[in-house]
Write a protein that holds these residues in place. Structure first.
Motif, PDB file in Angstrom:
ATOM      1  N   GLN A  84       0.921  -1.273   0.072  1.00 21.05           N
ATOM      2  CA  GLN A  84       0.071   0.045  -0.150  1.00 21.05           C
ATOM      3  C   GLN A  84       0.632   1.225  -0.085  1.00 21.05           C
ATOM      4  N   ALA A  85       1.922   1.244   0.762  1.00 19.39           N
ATOM      5  CA  ALA A  85       2.675   2.597   0.786  1.00 19.39           C
ATOM      6  C   ALA A  85       3.232   2.491  -0.440  1.00 19.39           C
ATOM      7  N   GLN A  86       3.790   1.550  -1.139  1.00 14.16           N
ATOM      8  CA  GLN A  86       4.502   1.613  -2.488  1.00 14.16           C
ATOM      9  C   GLN A  86       3.583   2.246  -3.584  1.00 14.16           C
ATOM     10  N   ALA A  87       2.263   1.838  -3.359  1.00 14.94           N
ATOM     11  CA  ALA A  87       1.348   2.489  -4.293  1.00 14.94           C
ATOM     12  C   ALA A  87       0.909   3.884  -4.149  1.00 14.94           C
ATOM     13  N   ARG A  88       1.080   4.332  -2.830  1.00 18.52           N
ATOM     14  CA  ARG A  88       0.901   5.607  -2.405  1.00 18.52           C
ATOM     15  C   ARG A  88       2.116   6.499  -3.001  1.00 18.52           C
ATOM     16  N   LEU A  89       3.221   5.778  -3.049  1.00 22.23           N
ATOM     17  CA  LEU A  89       4.559   6.309  -3.442  1.00 22.23           C
ATOM     18  C   LEU A  89       4.350   6.422  -4.927  1.00 22.23           C
ATOM     19  N   ASP A  90       4.295   5.335  -5.721  1.00 29.73           N
ATOM     20  CA  ASP A  90       4.051   5.538  -7.126  1.00 29.73           C
ATOM     21  C   ASP A  90       2.937   6.782  -7.479  1.00 29.73           C
ATOM     22  N   LEU A  91       2.001   6.970  -6.959  1.00 28.37           N
ATOM     23  CA  LEU A  91       0.913   7.784  -7.192  1.00 28.37           C
ATOM     24  C   LEU A  91       1.555   9.186  -7.049  1.00 28.37           C
ATOM     25  N   ALA A  92       2.112   9.294  -5.939  1.00 28.07           N
ATOM     26  CA  ALA A  92       2.704  10.802  -5.634  1.00 28.07           C
ATOM     27  C   ALA A  92       3.868  11.105  -6.838  1.00 28.07           C
ATOM     28  N   ARG A  93       4.534  10.222  -7.076  1.00 24.83           N
ATOM     29  CA  ARG A  93       5.817  10.377  -8.011  1.00 24.83           C
ATOM     30  C   ARG A  93       5.230  10.495  -9.556  1.00 24.83           C
ATOM     31  N   TYR A  94       3.812   9.938  -9.740  1.00 21.92           N
ATOM     32  CA  TYR A  94       3.293   9.980 -11.032  1.00 21.92           C
ATOM     33  C   TYR A  94       2.939  11.342 -11.115  1.00 21.92           C
ATOM     34  N   ARG A  95       2.237  11.720 -10.049  1.00 20.11           N
ATOM     35  CA  ARG A  95       1.478  13.111  -9.959  1.00 20.11           C
ATOM     36  C   ARG A  95       2.879  14.242 -10.109  1.00 20.11           C
ATOM     37  N   LEU A  96       3.724  14.159  -9.674  1.00 24.29           N
ATOM     38  CA  LEU A  96       5.032  14.984  -9.542  1.00 24.29           C
ATOM     39  C   LEU A  96       5.225  15.022 -10.892  1.00 24.29           C
ATOM     40  N   GLN A  97       5.331  13.801 -11.794  1.00 28.01           N
ATOM     41  CA  GLN A  97       5.936  14.160 -13.401  1.00 28.01           C
ATOM     42  C   GLN A  97       4.819  14.737 -14.087  1.00 28.01           C
TER      43      GLN A  97
END
Length: 238
Positions: A84-97
């Motif tokens: 779950q933490a990895q999914a939140r991290l991926d989403l945050a990084r995707y939005r940063l891009q």
């Protein structure tokens, strides 16, 4: 009358809820593909990224600890929380891009004056810019209903812009819309004309002017009187 339009128009929208941080383009600006037009504030996203990284590291350590103690259930719970933490991290990084709004192609900004909205909130899907190609421009002419029969078999014409009436550009009739459109002066048919030649650097979507379509030769007496004759025929018909 005619108006210059573009075949390919793209709306650039907000990829997520956020705040406008910096506007780098205004209507009328020529932009190239990949050029950044606007930046969204990323402060909250950076905090989410840091929190997700911390949670991911913590759950991974808990999983390793449970594995060392042969705690299968605790290990699986920790692994699930780490996912779950990895999914939140991926989403945050995707939005940063996605926080930098970039042009999808070479063109011109038609709408999107956001200089006065710095710091203002935007919702996901809100239209921020409208971008148009300038190499696929075409002429949309308005032909009065009483004249539309004159051009059905014709193909050529000329246009002159309001901004530079001394210049004339040849056009070719491409398509006549099948249904009339109501205007204050009466019904008109929209006629699409392709420009016979290369587009000029100073042309912009939305520019207008006068379009003259070739319908052949007519006698002077017909040119002077045909409007009046048509009116009298309708007025006296019973």
């Amino acid at each position: 009358n005619f108006i210059l339009r573009s075949d390919e128009v793209s709306f650039l929208t907000a990829p997520f809820d956020g705040y406008i941080d910096e506007a780098l383009a205004r209507p009328g600006d020529l932009v190239s593909a990949g050029q950044t037009l606007l930046r969204l504030n990323t402060r909250d996203l950076l905090l989410e990224e840091s929190a997700a990284i911390a949670d991911l590291n913590r759950y991974r350590r808990e999983s390793e600890k449970a594995r060392a103690q042969n705690g299968l259930a605790d290990m699986r719970i920790a692994d699930a929380l780490a996912d779950q933490a990895q999914a939140r991290l991926d989403l945050a990084r995707y939005r940063l891009q996605q926080s930098d709004i970039k042009a999808a192609f070479d063109g011109i900004v038609v709408e999107g004056d956001l200089d006065e909205r710095l710091g203002a909130p935007v919702k996901q899907g809100d239209a921020l810019f409208r971008l148009a190609h300038i190499d696929t421009l075409f002429v949309e002419a308005e032909v009065p209903e009483e004249d539309i029969h004159e051009i059905l078999e014709k193909k050529t014409g000329e246009i002159a812009f309001v901004s530079r009436p001394n210049l004339k550009f040849p056009v070719n009739i491409d398509q006549v819309e099948p249904a009339a459109v109501s205007r204050q002066s009466g019904n008109v048919f929209l006629v699409r004309c392709e420009i016979d030649g290369e587009s000029q650097d100073w042309w912009r979507p939305g520019m207008s002017g006068l379009c003259k379509l070739n319908v052949g030769d007519r006698r002077i007496i017909w040119i002077i009187t045909h409007r009046t004759v048509d009116f009298l025929r309708l007025w006296s018909w019973w």
